[in-house]
Design an enzyme around this catalytic site. Structure first.
Site, short mmCIF file in Angstrom:
data_model
loop_
_atom_site.label_atom_id
_atom_site.label_comp_id
_atom_site.label_asym_id
_atom_site.label_seq_id
_atom_site.Cartn_x
_atom_site.Cartn_y
_atom_site.Cartn_z
N THR A 184 0.85 -1.20 0.00
CA THR A 184 0.00 0.00 0.00
C THR A 184 0.88 1.24 0.00
O THR A 184 2.00 1.21 0.50
CB THR A 184 -0.94 0.04 1.23
OG1 THR A 184 -1.77 1.21 1.15
CG2 THR A 184 -0.18 0.05 2.55
N ASN A 212 -0.57 3.96 1.19
CA ASN A 212 -1.34 4.78 2.13
C ASN A 212 -0.85 4.56 3.57
O ASN A 212 -1.09 3.52 4.17
CB ASN A 212 -2.82 4.39 1.98
CG ASN A 212 -3.72 5.26 2.84
OD1 ASN A 212 -3.37 5.64 3.94
ND2 ASN A 212 -4.90 5.55 2.31
N LYS A 213 -0.19 5.58 4.10
CA LYS A 213 0.40 5.48 5.44
C LYS A 213 -0.69 5.26 6.51
O LYS A 213 -0.50 4.49 7.47
CB LYS A 213 1.18 6.78 5.72
CG LYS A 213 1.96 6.78 7.02
CD LYS A 213 3.23 5.94 6.92
CE LYS A 213 3.80 5.69 8.32
NZ LYS A 213 4.66 4.51 8.39
N GLU A 265 -4.86 -0.61 -10.23
CA GLU A 265 -6.24 -0.72 -9.78
C GLU A 265 -7.10 -0.61 -11.03
O GLU A 265 -7.41 0.47 -11.50
CB GLU A 265 -6.58 0.39 -8.78
CG GLU A 265 -5.96 0.11 -7.44
CD GLU A 265 -6.68 0.84 -6.30
OE1 GLU A 265 -7.81 1.32 -6.49
OE2 GLU A 265 -6.09 0.91 -5.22
N ASP A 269 -8.43 -3.09 -0.48
CA ASP A 269 -9.10 -2.03 -1.21
C ASP A 269 -10.34 -1.62 -0.45
O ASP A 269 -11.07 -2.48 0.05
CB ASP A 269 -9.46 -2.48 -2.63
CG ASP A 269 -9.75 -1.28 -3.52
OD1 ASP A 269 -8.99 -0.29 -3.46
OD2 ASP A 269 -10.74 -1.31 -4.27
N LYS A 320 -11.18 3.74 16.31
CA LYS A 320 -11.51 3.44 14.91
C LYS A 320 -11.30 1.94 14.64
O LYS A 320 -12.09 1.31 13.96
CB LYS A 320 -10.68 4.30 13.95
CG LYS A 320 -11.09 4.11 12.49
CD LYS A 320 -10.31 4.99 11.50
CE LYS A 320 -10.65 4.57 10.07
NZ LYS A 320 -9.82 5.21 9.05
N HIS A 379 -14.41 -0.81 9.04
CA HIS A 379 -14.44 -1.74 7.92
C HIS A 379 -13.10 -2.47 7.77
O HIS A 379 -13.04 -3.68 7.60
CB HIS A 379 -14.79 -0.97 6.65
CG HIS A 379 -13.95 0.28 6.44
ND1 HIS A 379 -13.86 1.26 7.40
CD2 HIS A 379 -13.13 0.67 5.43
CE1 HIS A 379 -13.04 2.21 6.97
NE2 HIS A 379 -12.59 1.88 5.79
P1 IMP Z 1 -8.17 2.72 -1.61
O1 IMP Z 1 -8.58 1.51 -0.85
O2 IMP Z 1 -6.76 3.10 -1.28
O3 IMP Z 1 -8.44 2.61 -3.09
O4 IMP Z 1 -9.02 3.92 -1.02
C1 IMP Z 1 -10.09 4.51 -1.67
C2 IMP Z 1 -10.33 5.91 -1.16
O5 IMP Z 1 -11.10 5.82 0.03
C3 IMP Z 1 -9.07 6.70 -0.82
O6 IMP Z 1 -9.26 8.04 -1.23
C4 IMP Z 1 -8.98 6.62 0.68
O7 IMP Z 1 -8.43 7.80 1.21
C5 IMP Z 1 -10.44 6.47 1.09
N1 IMP Z 1 -10.50 5.61 2.27
C6 IMP Z 1 -10.23 4.28 2.33
N2 IMP Z 1 -10.35 3.83 3.59
C7 IMP Z 1 -10.70 4.91 4.34
C8 IMP Z 1 -10.93 5.08 5.71
O8 IMP Z 1 -10.81 4.18 6.55
N3 IMP Z 1 -11.28 6.33 6.08
C9 IMP Z 1 -11.40 7.37 5.21
N4 IMP Z 1 -11.17 7.27 3.93
C10 IMP Z 1 -10.81 6.04 3.48
#
Ligand code: IMP
Length: 178
Positions: free
Chosen positions: A6, A8-9, A31, A60, A157, A162
């Protein structure tokens, strides 16, 4: 030891609190523009398994808003990048039907093994204003029982989210094999 692929930090920090022994791999994967989170994960798993030798995990997620038939759903990342939280709030001006859900699909595999997939979901609603400074992405506008996810600690959280749902299911599955 598991590689979590990922960029995403925020996701990584949440996942690490659940698994402990995780290594972030920021190698990216395609993706594909498909209709469901499950398909994104299926295709993504194929790609990362070909590129990384070891135990791999990808996840995802998306936010699904009731009054707009599940939008932005699989387009959540694109929508966050373009119109952002203020755009979502504008889109929902004048509606009291504010129900929404976050969904998470996690894929995991070891070399020579078919991937396993687990899901998690969090129901809540889109607030009327952003609140809080924690978390990432849509957290400031997604409320559960009157509190935004960005107002919660990581532990709070991770009790309801989810992502915690899908990842704790994977963790249990891993432990059940021991
Ligand atoms: P992905 O899973 O990285 O494709 O995330 C899809 C989008 O949803 C991204 O813009 C994430 O920032 C947002 N997102 C995913 N999970 C969360 C969460 O737990 N909280 C807030 N935004 C989320």
């Amino acid at each position: 030891m598991i590689y979590f692929v990922t960029s995403n930090k925020g996701k990584f920090v949440e996942a690490q609190a659940i698994f402990g022994d995780l290594v972030q791999k920021n190698i990216g994967y395609n993706e594909l523009q498909v209709d469901t989170l499950e398909e994104v994960v299926d295709f993504g798993m194929e790609e990362v398994m070909a590129r990384l030798k070891g135990s791999v995990m990808i996840e995802d997620a998306g936010m699904f808003i009731d009054c707009v038939k599940g939008f932005p759903g699989v387009y959540s990342a694109y929508v966050q990048k373009t119109i952002g939280n203020s755009g979502i709030l504008r889109l929902m001006e004048g509606t009291d039907n504010r129900g929404a859900a976050f969904k998470s699909v996690v894929g995991y595999a070891e070399p020579g093994m078919e991937p396993v997939v687990f899901k998690g979901e969090l129901k809540g609603d889109i607030g009327f204003e952003p609140r809080g400074t924690g978390g990432f992405g849509y957290d400031p506008i997604f409320y559960v029982n009157g509190k935004s996810l960005a107002e919660m600690s990581l532990e709070e959280k991770n009790r309801i989210s989810h992502r915690a749902g899908s990842m704790k299911a994977l963790k249990q599955w891993l432990e059940s094999r021991r």
